[in-house]
Scaffold this motif. Structure first.
Motif, mmCIF file in Angstrom:
data_model
loop_
_atom_site.group_PDB
_atom_site.id
_atom_site.type_symbol
_atom_site.label_atom_id
_atom_site.label_comp_id
_atom_site.label_asym_id
_atom_site.label_seq_id
_atom_site.Cartn_x
_atom_site.Cartn_y
_atom_site.Cartn_z
ATOM 1 N N LYS A 1 7.852 10.022 1.873
ATOM 2 C CA LYS A 1 8.022 9.228 0.868
ATOM 3 C C LYS A 1 9.335 8.705 0.759
ATOM 4 O O LYS A 1 9.601 7.610 0.246
ATOM 5 C CB LYS A 1 7.886 10.136 -0.425
ATOM 6 N N ASN A 2 10.354 9.381 1.159
ATOM 7 C CA ASN A 2 11.712 8.875 1.180
ATOM 8 C C ASN A 2 11.651 7.545 2.038
ATOM 9 O O ASN A 2 12.383 6.535 1.872
ATOM 10 C CB ASN A 2 12.698 9.607 1.658
ATOM 11 N N ILE A 3 11.099 7.343 3.132
ATOM 12 C CA ILE A 3 11.007 6.292 4.134
ATOM 13 C C ILE A 3 10.433 5.254 3.181
ATOM 14 O O ILE A 3 10.893 4.047 3.414
ATOM 15 C CB ILE A 3 10.218 6.539 5.296
ATOM 16 N N PHE A 4 9.320 5.243 2.372
ATOM 17 C CA PHE A 4 8.664 4.322 1.766
ATOM 18 C C PHE A 4 9.829 3.606 0.652
ATOM 19 O O PHE A 4 9.545 2.576 0.188
ATOM 20 C CB PHE A 4 7.365 4.894 0.883
ATOM 21 N N LYS A 5 10.383 4.607 0.235
ATOM 22 C CA LYS A 5 11.229 4.129 -0.981
ATOM 23 C C LYS A 5 12.423 3.420 -0.602
ATOM 24 O O LYS A 5 12.902 2.515 -1.412
ATOM 25 C CB LYS A 5 12.143 5.290 -1.864
ATOM 26 N N LYS A 6 12.882 3.337 0.845
ATOM 27 C CA LYS A 6 13.738 2.416 1.518
ATOM 28 C C LYS A 6 13.327 1.117 1.470
ATOM 29 O O LYS A 6 12.355 0.708 1.558
ATOM 30 C CB LYS A 6 14.348 3.011 2.559
ATOM 31 N N PHE B 1 0.783 -1.354 -0.009
ATOM 32 C CA PHE B 1 -0.127 0.133 0.068
ATOM 33 C C PHE B 1 1.035 1.391 -0.022
ATOM 34 O O PHE B 1 0.249 2.262 -0.423
ATOM 35 C CB PHE B 1 -1.065 0.221 1.052
ATOM 36 N N PRO B 2 2.115 1.185 0.532
ATOM 37 C CA PRO B 2 2.751 2.625 0.681
ATOM 38 C C PRO B 2 3.156 3.060 -0.722
ATOM 39 O O PRO B 2 3.120 4.281 -0.966
ATOM 40 C CB PRO B 2 4.025 2.113 1.392
ATOM 41 N N LYS B 3 3.342 2.018 -1.706
ATOM 42 C CA LYS B 3 3.633 2.328 -3.107
ATOM 43 C C LYS B 3 2.349 3.190 -3.851
ATOM 44 O O LYS B 3 2.470 4.027 -4.316
ATOM 45 C CB LYS B 3 3.956 1.024 -3.984
ATOM 46 N N ASN C 1 -5.957 11.136 2.242
ATOM 47 C CA ASN C 1 -7.636 11.143 2.028
ATOM 48 C C ASN C 1 -7.912 10.407 0.862
ATOM 49 O O ASN C 1 -9.128 9.514 1.105
ATOM 50 C CB ASN C 1 -7.913 12.763 1.826
ATOM 51 N N ARG C 2 -7.270 10.629 -0.105
ATOM 52 C CA ARG C 2 -7.875 9.705 -1.539
ATOM 53 C C ARG C 2 -7.770 8.296 -1.521
ATOM 54 O O ARG C 2 -8.615 7.604 -1.714
ATOM 55 C CB ARG C 2 -6.961 10.234 -2.598
ATOM 56 N N PHE C 3 -6.601 7.642 -0.959
ATOM 57 C CA PHE C 3 -6.728 6.428 -0.407
ATOM 58 C C PHE C 3 -7.582 6.109 0.421
ATOM 59 O O PHE C 3 -8.265 4.942 0.368
ATOM 60 C CB PHE C 3 -5.144 6.062 -0.026
ATOM 61 N N ILE C 4 -8.016 6.676 1.538
ATOM 62 C CA ILE C 4 -9.138 6.255 2.596
ATOM 63 C C ILE C 4 -10.210 6.266 1.814
ATOM 64 O O ILE C 4 -11.020 5.372 2.061
ATOM 65 C CB ILE C 4 -8.824 7.271 3.592
ATOM 66 N N TYR C 5 -10.760 7.173 1.102
ATOM 67 C CA TYR C 5 -11.967 7.261 0.449
ATOM 68 C C TYR C 5 -12.062 5.827 -0.479
ATOM 69 O O TYR C 5 -13.076 5.205 -0.730
ATOM 70 C CB TYR C 5 -12.028 8.243 -0.654
ATOM 71 N N LEU C 6 -11.113 5.792 -1.538
ATOM 72 C CA LEU C 6 -11.089 4.719 -2.210
ATOM 73 C C LEU C 6 -11.118 3.034 -1.626
ATOM 74 O O LEU C 6 -11.806 2.332 -1.877
ATOM 75 C CB LEU C 6 -9.694 4.709 -3.023
ATOM 76 N N ALA C 7 -10.277 3.156 -0.403
ATOM 77 C CA ALA C 7 -10.351 1.820 0.248
ATOM 78 C C ALA C 7 -11.674 1.361 0.869
ATOM 79 O O ALA C 7 -11.990 0.569 0.950
ATOM 80 C CB ALA C 7 -9.142 1.610 1.143
ATOM 81 N N SER C 8 -12.071 2.699 1.478
ATOM 82 C CA SER C 8 -13.437 2.568 2.078
ATOM 83 C C SER C 8 -14.619 2.179 1.156
ATOM 84 O O SER C 8 -15.431 1.435 1.630
ATOM 85 C CB SER C 8 -13.906 4.024 2.957
ATOM 86 N N ALA C 9 -14.594 2.642 0.053
ATOM 87 C CA ALA C 9 -15.662 2.229 -0.994
ATOM 88 C C ALA C 9 -15.356 0.804 -1.428
ATOM 89 O O ALA C 9 -16.477 0.285 -1.577
ATOM 90 C CB ALA C 9 -15.419 3.322 -2.196
ATOM 91 N N ILE C 10 -14.138 0.356 -1.687
ATOM 92 C CA ILE C 10 -13.765 -0.899 -2.144
ATOM 93 C C ILE C 10 -14.252 -1.833 -0.796
ATOM 94 O O ILE C 10 -15.155 -2.935 -1.238
ATOM 95 C CB ILE C 10 -12.440 -1.278 -2.229
ATOM 96 N N GLN C 11 -14.122 -1.595 0.579
ATOM 97 C CA GLN C 11 -14.472 -2.371 1.459
ATOM 98 C C GLN C 11 -15.853 -2.600 1.545
ATOM 99 O O GLN C 11 -16.544 -3.370 1.766
ATOM 100 C CB GLN C 11 -13.959 -1.840 2.648
ATOM 101 N N ALA C 12 -16.660 -1.263 1.573
ATOM 102 C CA ALA C 12 -18.273 -1.189 1.528
ATOM 103 C C ALA C 12 -18.689 -2.084 0.461
ATOM 104 O O ALA C 12 -19.804 -3.021 0.569
ATOM 105 C CB ALA C 12 -18.664 0.148 1.210
ATOM 106 N N THR C 13 -18.162 -2.088 -1.053
ATOM 107 C CA THR C 13 -18.717 -2.706 -1.889
ATOM 108 C C THR C 13 -18.712 -4.429 -1.679
ATOM 109 O O THR C 13 -19.353 -5.006 -2.534
ATOM 110 C CB THR C 13 -18.251 -2.221 -3.212
ATOM 111 N N SER C 14 -17.618 -4.779 -0.802
ATOM 112 C CA SER C 14 -17.429 -6.241 -0.808
ATOM 113 C C SER C 14 -18.574 -7.034 -0.012
ATOM 114 O O SER C 14 -18.606 -8.170 -0.125
ATOM 115 C CB SER C 14 -15.864 -6.407 0.018
ATOM 116 N N PHE C 15 -19.395 -6.001 0.591
ATOM 117 C CA PHE C 15 -20.590 -6.672 1.214
ATOM 118 C C PHE C 15 -21.874 -6.747 0.317
ATOM 119 O O PHE C 15 -22.346 -7.625 0.570
ATOM 120 C CB PHE C 15 -21.024 -5.330 2.160
#
Length: 428
Positions: free
Chosen positions: A193-198, A50-52, A61-75
């Motif tokens: 972002k630098n932490i994620f790249k390591k 997910f960090p990528k 925020n964008r990731f949270i909205y997207l993941a929440s929507a996917i989680q909701a539709t899994s029901f």
């Protein structure tokens, strides 16, 4: 705050009843039990990637909205499964896995987003109220679903009741996402972002002290023993003991009550009695819980009392691990370190679950497969104590500002929590 309440309602009403739904569809207990654990493996594994995605989106925020929507539709497919009485183990596994993959990813992003929104001087009040609201919402969700399922069972329409429950879970998650969208935009900083790249595994090795490596080694084997029996907790209660949904609801909610009872007391107990004692006592008591399911199975009230204590012991276990991590790991790498910790637990989950599944289906035992698997789980947990590391004596216990954040519900364990610690703002 409303996003927390509706999230908790979804979690309480849905998560505790996934396996029960599979059993109601007619899926055999072994496969139904694995539906409660294998998706956790996929969630703990995929959260490493997910960090990528976060790096590409540049804000949380964008990731949270997207993941929440996917989680909701899994029901939604679960609603269709219920009304059309369609059973497919592999499709249910895929849907549950999507749900948990999103859940693991959301936890990382939400922590980062909310830390950028709540000023330090308001965090104590905010997180204290929020955590209690989540506990209450989860409890209400569990109780509401349990009562609805019990009355529908009497009328022989419980499978359709599951459909309505999952429909409302979808609505609850979408409502939670709606309130989350009202938060201000939180951008990802360049240093993040630098932490994620390591290379996360190289950093993990670098930042893991020898003593902490020992505790992770112990926790890994302890968790394998736990997940020998974890898939079979719900099938045992519903299929073997033939408990009503009302009784099952009481058992699930009891472990949540146990977590609530112990949550605000753990810090004071650790300061007074030593963190090592809390962790060892919690581990020791957790060892005997599966045997309690067998020996106390004749009386539902005894099982409820057992699960209250189970929630308390799991609270002590989780608290000790988290305190160790925040003391031993540099602050800027703690979130990523928790990702690796979750991955290690995911490996333990699939190892224990598949081993338990093989034993359950292939080895005959005089007193039945459930007694065998619960006994082996208890023996495995006790055996892992041989690797118990004594490093907690040097761990510093913060004197205040510790709160637990409920993340999900696991029947047999209560809520899965993570303590949140904030240092008071320095004034000069």
């Amino acid at each position: 705050m409303l996003d927390a309440f509706f999230f908790a309602m979804m979690s309480g009403a849905g998560e505790g009843y996934f396996v029960a739904f599979a059993l109601e569809l007619g899926i055999d207990p072994l496969k139904a039990g694995l539906l409660g654990t294998l998706p956790l493996f996929f969630g703990g594994t995929f959260q490493l990637f997910f960090p990528k995605i976060l790096e590409k989106l540049s804000n949380y925020n964008r990731f949270i909205y997207l993941a929440s929507a996917i989680q909701a539709t899994s029901f939604f497919p679960l609603v269709a499964f219920a009304f059309f009485q369609f059973k497919s183990f592999y499709l249910l596994l895929a849907l549950n896995s999507i749900y948990w993959i999103m859940a693991f990813g959301l936890n990382q992003s939400w922590n980062a987003m909310i830390s950028g929104l709540i000023p330090p001087d308001l965090r104590l009040s905010f997180f204290s109220k929020r955590s209690m609201l989540i506990y209450v919402g989860m409890f209400i969700g569990v109780i509401t679903s349990g009562i609805a399922l019990e009355y529908s069972r009497i009328s022989h329409v419980s499978i359709y009741c599951f459909g309505w429950i999952f429909f409302f879970c979808m609505i609850f998650r979408l409502t939670s996402a709606f309130f989350l969208k009202k938060h201000s935009l939180v951008m990802m900083e360049d240093k993040e972002k630098n932490i994620f790249k390591k290379n996360i595994f190289e950093k993990f090795k670098t930042y893991t002290p020898s003593g902490m490596g020992n505790i992770l080694f112990f926790v890994f084997f302890f968790r394998i023993a736990i997940y020998l029996s974890a898939p079979f907790f719900i099938p045992f209660m519903i299929k073997e003991l033939k408990l009503s949904y009302f009784s099952f609801m009481g058992i699930i909610s009891a472990s949540i009550i146990g977590k609530i009872i112990i949550a605000k007391s753990l810090n004071a107990i650790a300061i007074k009695y030593n963190l090592n004692r809390i962790f060892f006592l919690s581990c020791l008591c957790i060892c005997f819980i599966p045997l309690g399911w067998v020996f106390l199975s004749k009386n539902t009230l005894y099982l409820i009392i057992l699960e209250i204590f189970s929630g308390m012991f799991w609270g002590g276990f989780e608290y000790s691990i988290f305190i160790m991590i925040i003391n031993e790991i540099p602050r800027n790498f703690q979130a990523r370190y928790m990702s690796i910790y979750n991955f290690i637990i995911a490996i333990a989950i699939i190892t224990g679950s598949l081993t338990g599944g093989y034993i359950f289906s292939n080895i005959n035992f005089l007193y039945g497969p459930y007694v065998l698997i619960f006994a082996l789980s208890s023996m495995g947990r006790l055996s892992s104590l041989l690797f118990y590391p004594k490093i907690f004596d040097r761990i510093h216990i913060p004197k205040r500002h510790i709160f637990t954040k409920p993340l999900s519900i696991r029947p047999g364990q209560g809520t899965v929590d993570r303590p949140i610690i904030f240092k008071p703002r320095n004034h000069s």
